[in-house]
Write an enzyme that holds these catalytic residues in place. Structure first.
Site, PDB file in Angstrom:
ATOM      1  N   TYR A  55       0.903  -1.242  -0.096  1.00 46.26           N
ATOM      2  CA  TYR A  55       0.063  -0.072  -0.178  1.00 46.26           C
ATOM      3  C   TYR A  55       0.917   1.094   0.112  1.00 46.26           C
ATOM      4  O   TYR A  55       1.612   1.550   0.942  1.00 46.26           O
ATOM      5  CB  TYR A  55      -0.980  -0.014   1.241  1.00 46.26           C
ATOM      6  N   PRO A 202     -15.856  -5.531   3.526  1.00 48.47           N
ATOM      7  CA  PRO A 202     -17.031  -5.952   3.807  1.00 48.47           C
ATOM      8  C   PRO A 202     -18.246  -4.876   3.363  1.00 48.47           C
ATOM      9  O   PRO A 202     -19.299  -5.330   3.293  1.00 48.47           O
ATOM     10  CB  PRO A 202     -16.760  -6.011   5.372  1.00 48.47           C
TER      11      PRO A 202
END
Length: 326
Positions: A55, A202
């Site tokens: 990242y 999610p």
């Protein structure tokens, strides 16, 4: 804050924080805002923080290391290695044993810690037997550099082979109302082996919050602009899926995001979702999803609205799909 146990003994907050978007993937985020978001997570009892050396080419680990400095005894840090750097053979995962050693030293330095609580293989390298990669990772446990091992986006067979070399504490895979691939084989495998589950995205990369009315509102460097589910007709079709989610959210006095998170935790008891956000107020919303009660009839309604395969478009661009379920 409720607690969950991943594997045999890694105790973490029942909801974690996915930190990727603070430096990578979702456009520009100010440093002070990112630090404030981590601080708010700590205030609300979140102790499980997820990052990766991929990242922002390590900048995410550096930021999280700064944000959590002096508080390592209060938190559990998970990071990853072996994503998809550009090699001579192209853009492929890198699970070579020598890369394991090189990667962990870099992560330890950027985070500013002596030991990483949970160390994941970010993507399975098809060129390297998983036994060799996990064998090298297991050596890090013996040396005290890592406490627990994990895999990300691994197939049931790979999980079993890896677990035979060294206990796997957690597997991280995408799981949400619109990404239910793991239900058929991966989740039963984890239950059989006693391996924890950490669902990433999610909230469907923010889609399930209902806040994204158009891809045009996303930053120009936001990778969702090239994500198939956010493109053209796919985006329009997927927006239609949100209607029953909004309706149920009103029924249970919650937000769509809270219902989506509550669904994940109800479907997979003990799973630790890691919704990503860069805004302190979203931390409150996500943590408060723990209080949302979904009844069996609510689950049935959502199953009808979001059956496996319902979303239009694949969950990653074509060139990345081959490295899922590796």
């Amino acid at each position: 804050m409720q607690r969950s146990v991943l594997g045999k003994d890694l105790v973490v907050s029942a909801v974690g924080l996915g930190c990727m978007g603070m430096t990578f993937g979702y456009g520009s985020v100010g440093r002070e805002q990112a630090l404030a978001t981590v601080e708010r997570a700590l205030e609300r009892g979140v102790t499980f923080f997820d990052t990766s050396d991929h990242y922002g080419s390590g900048t995410n680990e550096t930021l999280i290391g700064e944000a959590l400095a002096g508080r390592w005894d209060e938190v559990q840090i998970a990071t990853k290695f072996g994503s998809m750097p550009v090699l001579e053979s192209g853009r492929v995962p890198d699970g070579r044993p020598e890369q394991v050693r090189l990667a962990v030293e870099g992560s330890l330095r950027r985070l500013g810690v002596d030991t990483i609580d949970l160390y994941y293989l970010h993507r399975v390298d098809p060129r390297v037997p998983i036994e060799e990669t996990v064998g090298a990772m297991a050596q890090l446990v013996l040396e005290g550099k890592v406490r627990h091992l994990g895999l990300s986006e691994a197939s049931p067979g790979t999980i079993r082979r890896a677990h035979a070399v060294h206990p796997i504490t957690a597997v991280q895979s995408e799981y949400s109302l619109w990404s239910r691939d793991v239900e058929h084989e991966v989740l039963p495998t984890l239950r059989d082996l006693g391996v924890g589950f950490v669902p990433y995205s999610p909230l469907g990369r923010g889609f399930l919050t209902g806040a994204i009315a158009s891809v045009e509102q996303l930053d120009t460097d936001d990778f969702r602009r090239v994500s198939p589910r956010f493109q053209g007709e796919n985006f329009a079709r997927n927006r239609q899926l949100l209607h029953p989610l909004r309706t149920l959210a009103r029924t249970v006095d919650a937000t769509p995001a809270q219902v989506a998170l509550a669904w994940v935790m109800r479907m997979c008891p003990g799973a630790v979702p890691i919704p990503g956000t860069t805004r302190p107020e979203r931390i409150d919303e996500n943590v408060e999803a723990l209080a949302v009660q979904l009844e069996d009839e609510h689950l049935a309604d959502l199953d009808i609205a979001f059956p496996p395969g319902a979303p239009a478009g694949t969950r990653w661009p074509e060139q990345m799909m081959e490295f899922l379920n590796g």
